[in-house]
Motif scaffolding. Structure first.
Motif, PDB file in Angstrom:
ATOM      1  N   LEU A  61      14.142   4.543 -20.312  1.00  0.00           N
ATOM      2  CA  LEU A  61      12.948   5.191 -19.768  1.00  0.00           C
ATOM      3  C   LEU A  61      12.835   6.625 -20.260  1.00  0.00           C
ATOM      4  O   LEU A  61      11.749   7.111 -20.564  1.00  0.00           O
ATOM      5  CB  LEU A  61      12.998   5.163 -18.239  1.00  0.00           C
ATOM      6  CG  LEU A  61      12.774   3.799 -17.608  1.00  0.00           C
ATOM      7  CD1 LEU A  61      12.957   3.864 -16.100  1.00  0.00           C
ATOM      8  CD2 LEU A  61      11.384   3.271 -17.949  1.00  0.00           C
ATOM      9  N   GLN A  62      13.980   7.279 -20.349  1.00  0.00           N
ATOM     10  CA  GLN A  62      13.950   8.654 -20.836  1.00  0.00           C
ATOM     11  C   GLN A  62      13.383   8.706 -22.243  1.00  0.00           C
ATOM     12  O   GLN A  62      12.599   9.586 -22.582  1.00  0.00           O
ATOM     13  CB  GLN A  62      15.369   9.209 -20.849  1.00  0.00           C
ATOM     14  CG  GLN A  62      15.623  10.231 -19.766  1.00  0.00           C
ATOM     15  CD  GLN A  62      17.007  10.815 -19.925  1.00  0.00           C
ATOM     16  OE1 GLN A  62      17.967  10.258 -19.416  1.00  0.00           O
ATOM     17  NE2 GLN A  62      17.098  11.914 -20.646  1.00  0.00           N
ATOM     18  N   ALA A  65       9.797   8.197 -22.131  1.00  0.00           N
ATOM     19  CA  ALA A  65       9.143   9.371 -21.568  1.00  0.00           C
ATOM     20  C   ALA A  65       8.969  10.429 -22.650  1.00  0.00           C
ATOM     21  O   ALA A  65       7.967  11.131 -22.694  1.00  0.00           O
ATOM     22  CB  ALA A  65       9.957   9.932 -20.409  1.00  0.00           C
ATOM     23  N   GLU A  71       5.689   8.236 -17.915  1.00  0.00           N
ATOM     24  CA  GLU A  71       5.767   9.545 -17.293  1.00  0.00           C
ATOM     25  C   GLU A  71       6.796   9.457 -16.177  1.00  0.00           C
ATOM     26  O   GLU A  71       6.752   8.521 -15.382  1.00  0.00           O
ATOM     27  CB  GLU A  71       4.389   9.890 -16.721  1.00  0.00           C
ATOM     28  CG  GLU A  71       4.272  11.280 -16.174  1.00  0.00           C
ATOM     29  CD  GLU A  71       2.894  11.485 -15.539  1.00  0.00           C
ATOM     30  OE1 GLU A  71       2.760  12.406 -14.724  1.00  0.00           O
ATOM     31  OE2 GLU A  71       1.978  10.707 -15.862  1.00  0.00           O
ATOM     32  N   MET A  72       7.721  10.408 -16.143  1.00  0.00           N
ATOM     33  CA  MET A  72       8.716  10.360 -15.089  1.00  0.00           C
ATOM     34  C   MET A  72       8.440  11.465 -14.085  1.00  0.00           C
ATOM     35  O   MET A  72       8.285  12.628 -14.450  1.00  0.00           O
ATOM     36  CB  MET A  72      10.114  10.512 -15.687  1.00  0.00           C
ATOM     37  CG  MET A  72      10.443   9.398 -16.667  1.00  0.00           C
ATOM     38  SD  MET A  72      12.177   9.372 -17.175  1.00  0.00           S
ATOM     39  CE  MET A  72      12.931   8.635 -15.731  1.00  0.00           C
ATOM     40  N   ALA A  78       9.427   6.255 -12.632  1.00  0.00           N
ATOM     41  CA  ALA A  78       8.737   6.227 -13.915  1.00  0.00           C
ATOM     42  C   ALA A  78       7.515   5.335 -13.829  1.00  0.00           C
ATOM     43  O   ALA A  78       7.541   4.295 -13.155  1.00  0.00           O
ATOM     44  CB  ALA A  78       9.686   5.716 -14.992  1.00  0.00           C
TER      45      ALA A  78
END
Lengths: 239, 239
Positions: A61-62, A65, A71-72, A78
């Motif tokens: 996810l990072q 992002a 978008e976190m 997320a």
DNA sequence: TCAGCCAGCTTTGTATACAATGTTGTGTCC
DNA sequence: GGACACAACATTGTATACAAAGCTGGCTGA
């Protein structure tokens, strides 16, 4: 969640990091519009799907992002990103700045093998379109642009374009006016011909027009049916 | 490693994620040339320095890897990146493509407050230079470019430029020919004037020349004293 | 009836434990 | 003496445990 003890069971030959696999799968799903902007991406949920722990999901996810596919929000989680109209304009302006020049360079550098690959690419695109798989066609048409940047031997710019394509996919999901034959493969076809002939000037021109068409096919004036997750819609920046 | 139990002791007002703090600190150290290209960035070591666990360090390193400030090798760890000469050329070509246009736009949009901030910026740069803190001056001069992109209201491009600046810093560390007054603040000064006057055409021209000068101050023909970690040098791509 | 508050649950943030891989140094065999 | 093999060590990869923050729903008191 993982087969507990089985020493060296999987032995990925290529040593693909697990988070790459997950990031790729999510990215694909977003590109193909199976995951729509605003969708919540729970860590546990994703981890269960792919059989990995939250550690991996988090890393994936990072990464997404960073290229602004998701978008976190701190302590909230997320979500598939929802580019604003302003951001959408920026993305296309930037593409219009980078891609024509890149197409030019690609035309001067392309080998026969490159051209062959591009043609193959378009064939796939057509096939997906014919099969009615619009999501897949969209994804492939994005890859086409990235491929051109790769041919131009500009890895740096190619990386940027990759980001821009990703966001474009979200933008199209949000603001596509008509169910347009976006990135109609006609334009791509003409581009290939220019590249095959090594006509940089023409390729540049075609790319510029192609992008302008895409841009104009968007409705960036009013908010077009925002498919955001219900209650989240009320919290986000611009209504 | 952390004060074990002290409920809500720190209460960061801004909720800065810990990994952001670490990434920022590392990034600064790299920008200021306190960490040189090729330096090994052990996770435990960094964690100890900043009083966080490897989880945080890992996230920070991933972020820096994405903007290509560090390179991560699977199962071997993270190193301060060493852009090749080819990559160096790409970075500057891309900057030459993006920044002049951005400077143009900035000139047409800049408010008095923006200009004031830019002037202030340059003053700091001078001060650092006078104090002999070359690393800090270099870092500030990078921020100057990013600031201009911000004024141009092109967050997307600004993000790209941020990446490019970061890599430029590494490139300068590796390939700076003379101990040049890189980004000599003279050029920056002229740029500010053009922006203050709203003269987009001039600003664009100045920025283009400025970048060309920077580019030419690099030695991209022979490998200039590669300060890579010893045995790692033998494995890397180009000798 | 409704606003505000509090408790329980859910989800994320971070630290740590363990597994797997890479590295180094030593010993053995030729 | 030198090359190979293997064991001890160091470092990264991943899973899990626990802490902290947000969300939900019901309760209370006007």
């Amino acid at each position: 969640m993982m087969p507990k003890s089985s020493p060296t069971l999987y032995r990925d030959p290529d040593r693909l990091a697990a988070s790459d696999r997950v990031a790729g799968a999510l990215s694909l799903a977003i590109h193909e519009h199976r995951l729509l902007p605003g969708t919540k991406l729970g860590e546990d949920e994703i981890g269960e799907v792919y059989g990995v722990s939250r550690t991996i999901v988090r890393a994936a996810l990072q990464r997404l992002a960073h290229i602004q596919l998701v978008e976190m929000q701190r302590n909230r989680g997320a979500f598939v990103a929802q580019p604003s109209q302003q951001e959408a304009r920026e993305v296309f302006e930037t593409r219009e700045l980078l891609e024509p020049r890149t197409a030019h360079k690609a035309a001067t550098l392309a080998t026969d093998a490159d051209v062959y690959r591009l043609r193959e690419h378009i064939a796939l695109e057509h096939a997906a379109m014919d099969a009615g798989d619009r999501g897949r066609a969209l994804h492939l048409s994005g890859l086409f642009h990235i491929d051109i940047a790769g041919i131009a031997a500009q890895a740096t710019i190619a990386g940027f374009i990759e980001t821009l394509i990703a966001r474009s996919s979200l933008i199209i999901a949000l603001y596509s006016r008509r169910d347009s034959a976006l990135c109609d493969s006609h334009a791509h076809h003409a581009l290939i011909e220019a590249i095959a002939e090594g006509d940089g000037q023409h390729a540049e021109e075609l790319m510029r027009n192609h992008l302008l068409e895409l841009h104009e096919a968007l409705d960036l004036h009013q908010c077009a049916a925002p498919p955001r997750s219900l209650k989240d819609a009320l919290l986000s920046r611009e209504s």
